[in-house]
Write a protein that holds these residues in place. Structure first.
Motif, PDB file in Angstrom:
ATOM      1  N   GLU A   1      45.771 -66.461 -29.165  1.00  7.26           N
ATOM      2  CA  GLU A   1      45.426 -66.034 -27.803  1.00  7.26           C
ATOM      3  C   GLU A   1      43.915 -65.883 -27.679  1.00  7.26           C
ATOM      4  O   GLU A   1      43.232 -65.518 -28.634  1.00  7.26           O
ATOM      5  CB  GLU A   1      46.091 -64.698 -27.468  1.00  7.26           C
ATOM      6  N   ARG A   2      43.418 -66.171 -26.467  1.00  5.70           N
ATOM      7  CA  ARG A   2      42.005 -65.953 -26.150  1.00  5.70           C
ATOM      8  C   ARG A   2      41.884 -65.224 -24.816  1.00  5.70           C
ATOM      9  O   ARG A   2      42.733 -65.378 -23.935  1.00  5.70           O
ATOM     10  CB  ARG A   2      41.250 -67.287 -26.063  1.00  5.70           C
ATOM     11  N   ASP A   3      40.797 -64.462 -24.692  1.00 13.35           N
ATOM     12  CA  ASP A   3      40.510 -63.793 -23.428  1.00 13.35           C
ATOM     13  C   ASP A   3      40.253 -64.815 -22.332  1.00 13.35           C
ATOM     14  O   ASP A   3      39.620 -65.859 -22.569  1.00 13.35           O
ATOM     15  CB  ASP A   3      39.283 -62.895 -23.567  1.00 13.35           C
ATOM     16  N   THR A   4      40.723 -64.510 -21.148  1.00 10.54           N
ATOM     17  CA  THR A   4      40.454 -65.378 -20.002  1.00 10.54           C
ATOM     18  C   THR A   4      40.516 -64.545 -18.728  1.00 10.54           C
ATOM     19  O   THR A   4      40.984 -63.404 -18.740  1.00 10.54           O
ATOM     20  CB  THR A   4      41.476 -66.533 -19.936  1.00 10.54           C
ATOM     21  N   GLN A   5      40.002 -65.118 -17.634  1.00  8.38           N
ATOM     22  CA  GLN A   5      40.053 -64.464 -16.339  1.00  8.38           C
ATOM     23  C   GLN A   5      40.895 -65.320 -15.398  1.00  8.38           C
ATOM     24  O   GLN A   5      40.698 -66.540 -15.319  1.00  8.38           O
ATOM     25  CB  GLN A   5      38.655 -64.273 -15.741  1.00  8.38           C
TER      26      GLN A   5
ATOM     27  N   HIS B   1      41.673 -59.721 -16.020  1.00 11.97           N
ATOM     28  CA  HIS B   1      41.297 -60.160 -17.365  1.00 11.97           C
ATOM     29  C   HIS B   1      42.526 -60.043 -18.247  1.00 11.97           C
ATOM     30  O   HIS B   1      43.153 -58.989 -18.327  1.00 11.97           O
ATOM     31  CB  HIS B   1      40.163 -59.285 -17.906  1.00 11.97           C
ATOM     32  N   THR B   2      42.902 -61.136 -18.922  1.00 11.88           N
ATOM     33  CA  THR B   2      44.117 -61.139 -19.715  1.00 11.88           C
ATOM     34  C   THR B   2      43.957 -62.059 -20.920  1.00 11.88           C
ATOM     35  O   THR B   2      42.868 -62.584 -21.166  1.00 11.88           O
ATOM     36  CB  THR B   2      45.326 -61.581 -18.857  1.00 11.88           C
ATOM     37  N   LEU B   3      45.018 -62.245 -21.668  1.00 15.30           N
ATOM     38  CA  LEU B   3      45.013 -63.130 -22.828  1.00 15.30           C
ATOM     39  C   LEU B   3      45.806 -64.394 -22.516  1.00 15.30           C
ATOM     40  O   LEU B   3      46.927 -64.314 -22.005  1.00 15.30           O
ATOM     41  CB  LEU B   3      45.612 -62.433 -24.052  1.00 15.30           C
TER      42      LEU B   3
ATOM     43  N   SER C   1      31.637 -57.587 -26.933  1.00 20.23           N
ATOM     44  CA  SER C   1      32.073 -56.400 -26.204  1.00 20.23           C
ATOM     45  C   SER C   1      31.559 -55.158 -26.903  1.00 20.23           C
ATOM     46  O   SER C   1      31.033 -55.217 -28.018  1.00 20.23           O
ATOM     47  CB  SER C   1      33.607 -56.354 -26.111  1.00 20.23           C
TER      48      SER C   1
END
Length: 259
Positions: free
Chosen positions: A207-211, A21-23, A127
């Motif tokens: 930036e957005r969270d992504t997998q 999980h990253t940005l 979250s």
């Protein structure tokens, strides 16, 4: 289950892709702003020195903080306005005849807006760190600003009666910024004002969270033992021995190629 092969007693290696999980950067830009005639809000003692000064000189400008906020654009889906407020500490000198220069210090504030693409995230993400008190801010992309300390280009002192058509109203100063100057700042009632022109380099990104699925070579683990004494750091002579000799520094700069 991942295929894990041991490499000695303390080493493990993964031989297949793993999920992380990253940005993800959705959009970014860079700016080279030349900010002319930015007003300096001096401290009380500095303002008193400016009132009787025969000349002034700005020595340096330090970027203290950048306040960053994000707002969705209703007329352009997927795009967001990023508002940035730069807070600077300006340091200079006030000269009073043949007397010793008096150090002066003050605050300058610069605001700007940029529009970046933040992605169209249909899924709503929540979250354990979220709060329902900030519902309007949920699912916004995160804005990151990176900036260097500005370059001082010029400065001037003007009487209050002179026209300042481009001067904007001072935004509310955060307590942590005001406390960085040690005494109150003068915002009204002064007879003379100091202005500075600076050059600012900065970058902004959303930036957005992504997998992501990535190939892992091995587990990341510390290899150096913890040090509880300043004396156990790396030997300075050993460190110096690994630095290449700066031969070029011993010759004048030029385009001549000696062969």
């Amino acid at each position: 289950m991942p295929d894990i092969t041991a490499q000695g007693a303390d080493a493990l290696q993964i031989n297949q892709p793993v999920c992380i999980h990253t940005l993800q950067i959705t959009d970014c830009c860079l700016d080279k702003d030349c900010i002319e005639d930015l007003r300096v809000y001096l401290t009380e003692q500095s303002q008193a020195a400016l009132q009787s000064a025969t000349s002034t000189k700005v020595r340096s400008a330090e970027l203290l903080f950048v306040d960053v906020s994000v707002e969705a654009l209703a007329y352009k889906r997927g795009y967001y306005a990023v508002d940035l407020t730069f807070y600077y500490r300006i340091v200079g000198e006030a000269l009073q005849g043949a007397m010793r220069p008096i150090s002066i210090i003050g605050l300058s504030v610069f605001t700007k807006r940029t529009v970046l693409y933040g992605g169209k995230n249909k899924a709503k993400v929540f979250s354990s760190n979220d709060s329902c008190e900030n519902i309007s801010e949920l699912n916004l992309p995160e804005a990151i600003a990176e900036a260097l300390d500005p370059m001082v280009l010029s400065s001037k002192v003007l009487e209050v009666g002179e026209c300042r058509c481009c001067e904007t109203q001072l935004p509310e100063i955060p307590t942590c910024i005001a406390s960085a100057f040690g005494e109150a700042l003068v915002t009204t009632g002064e007879a003379r004002r100091l202005y500075v022109s600076i050059g600012q380099f900065s970058t902004v990104r959303l930036e957005r969270d992504t997998q992501l699925s990535v190939t892992a070579g091995e587990y990341c683990a510390p290899t150096r033992e913890c040090c509880d004494d300043e004396g156990c750091e790396e030997d300075p002579c050993e460190l110096f021995s690994r630095i290449d000799f700066p031969m070029q520094a011993f010759f004048p700069e030029g385009n001549c190629s000696c062969s």
